[in-house]
Scaffold this motif. Structure first.
Motif, PDB file in Angstrom:
ATOM      1  N   VAL A  60       0.865  -1.174   0.000  1.00  0.00           N
ATOM      2  CA  VAL A  60       0.000   0.000   0.000  1.00  0.00           C
ATOM      3  C   VAL A  60       0.906   1.229   0.000  1.00  0.00           C
ATOM      4  CG1 VAL A  60      -1.873  -1.176   1.231  1.00  0.00           C
ATOM      5  CG2 VAL A  60      -0.144   0.056   2.545  1.00  0.00           C
ATOM      6  N   PRO A  61       0.366   2.402  -0.314  1.00  0.00           N
ATOM      7  CA  PRO A  61       1.207   3.606  -0.264  1.00  0.00           C
ATOM      8  C   PRO A  61       1.763   3.822   1.150  1.00  0.00           C
ATOM      9  CG  PRO A  61      -0.853   4.061  -1.415  1.00  0.00           C
ATOM     10  CD  PRO A  61      -0.986   2.696  -0.808  1.00  0.00           C
ATOM     11  N   VAL A  62       3.039   4.210   1.209  1.00  0.00           N
ATOM     12  CA  VAL A  62       3.721   4.453   2.480  1.00  0.00           C
ATOM     13  C   VAL A  62       4.041   5.934   2.569  1.00  0.00           C
ATOM     14  CG1 VAL A  62       5.764   3.923   3.872  1.00  0.00           C
ATOM     15  CG2 VAL A  62       4.752   2.146   2.422  1.00  0.00           C
ATOM     16  N   THR A  63       3.660   6.552   3.697  1.00  0.00           N
ATOM     17  CA  THR A  63       4.016   7.947   3.946  1.00  0.00           C
ATOM     18  C   THR A  63       5.338   7.950   4.704  1.00  0.00           C
ATOM     19  OG1 THR A  63       1.685   8.565   4.077  1.00  0.00           O
ATOM     20  CG2 THR A  63       3.288  10.088   5.056  1.00  0.00           C
ATOM     21  N   GLU A  64       6.371   8.472   4.048  1.00  0.00           N
ATOM     22  CA  GLU A  64       7.687   8.527   4.684  1.00  0.00           C
ATOM     23  C   GLU A  64       7.658   9.549   5.817  1.00  0.00           C
ATOM     24  OE1 GLU A  64      10.253   6.483   3.822  1.00  0.00           O
ATOM     25  OE2 GLU A  64       8.878   5.565   2.398  1.00  0.00           O
TER      26      GLU A  64
END
Length: 164
Positions: free
Chosen positions: A33-37
């Protein structure tokens, strides 16, 4: 005398090693899934993911075990787990190069991690199980997350003070 119950475990692959996590602590297995750094975060937990509307830290055990971190591929999964951290329930996602299966590891086949001759820090390994002639590493997730929490919190606090 009764034998101890086997450990029901989800087996995952990290690099070329087989690891086992307690199946009862697994909430779900996700495709990537999209990862928020998170800026200035520890490489171990460098991002956050959204799991059904909840913000969950994403950990990479390969960092703690000194393994290479290849780019994700079609086999990469996120294992969302719940475990105790300092007596409080915690939910975290763990990157896996591949998820294999749920299996029983006989308690008699689980041994303490040797103090020498291992490529990993023994305090991060709860035990080593044997299955089908091979070894399965059982990480101590509570200790791994405690260590990282203890290390990263003071550093983050001092960075906040110096920034203000």
């Amino acid at each position: 005398m009764t034998a101890a119950a086997p450990m029901t475990a989800l087996t995952i692959r990290l690099e070329d090693e087989l690891f086992a996590v307690e199946a009862s602590k697994v909430r779900e297995i996700l495709d990537l899934v999209p990862v928020t750094e998170v800026p200035h975060a520890s490489p171990f937990v460098s991002g956050l993911i959204n799991v059904r509307g909840r913000v969950v830290p994403l950990a990479d055990l390969r960092v703690m075990f000194g393994m290479a971190q290849p780019e994700p591929d079609e086999d990469t999964r996120i294992v969302v787990m719940e475990f105790d951290l300092d007596g409080e329930p915690m939910i975290a996602g763990i990157l896996a190069d591949k998820v294999h299966d749920v299996t029983d590891i006989e308690s008699a086949s689980i041994e303490e991690a040797p103090k020498v001759g291992m490529r990993w820090r023994p305090e991060f390994v709860r035990g080593i199980g044997k299955r089908n002639g091979g070894f399965i590493i059982i990480p101590d997730l509570g200790r791994i997350f405690e260590t990282q929490g203890g290390r990263s919190a003071p550093a983050a606090a001092s960075e906040e003070r110096s920034a203000s």
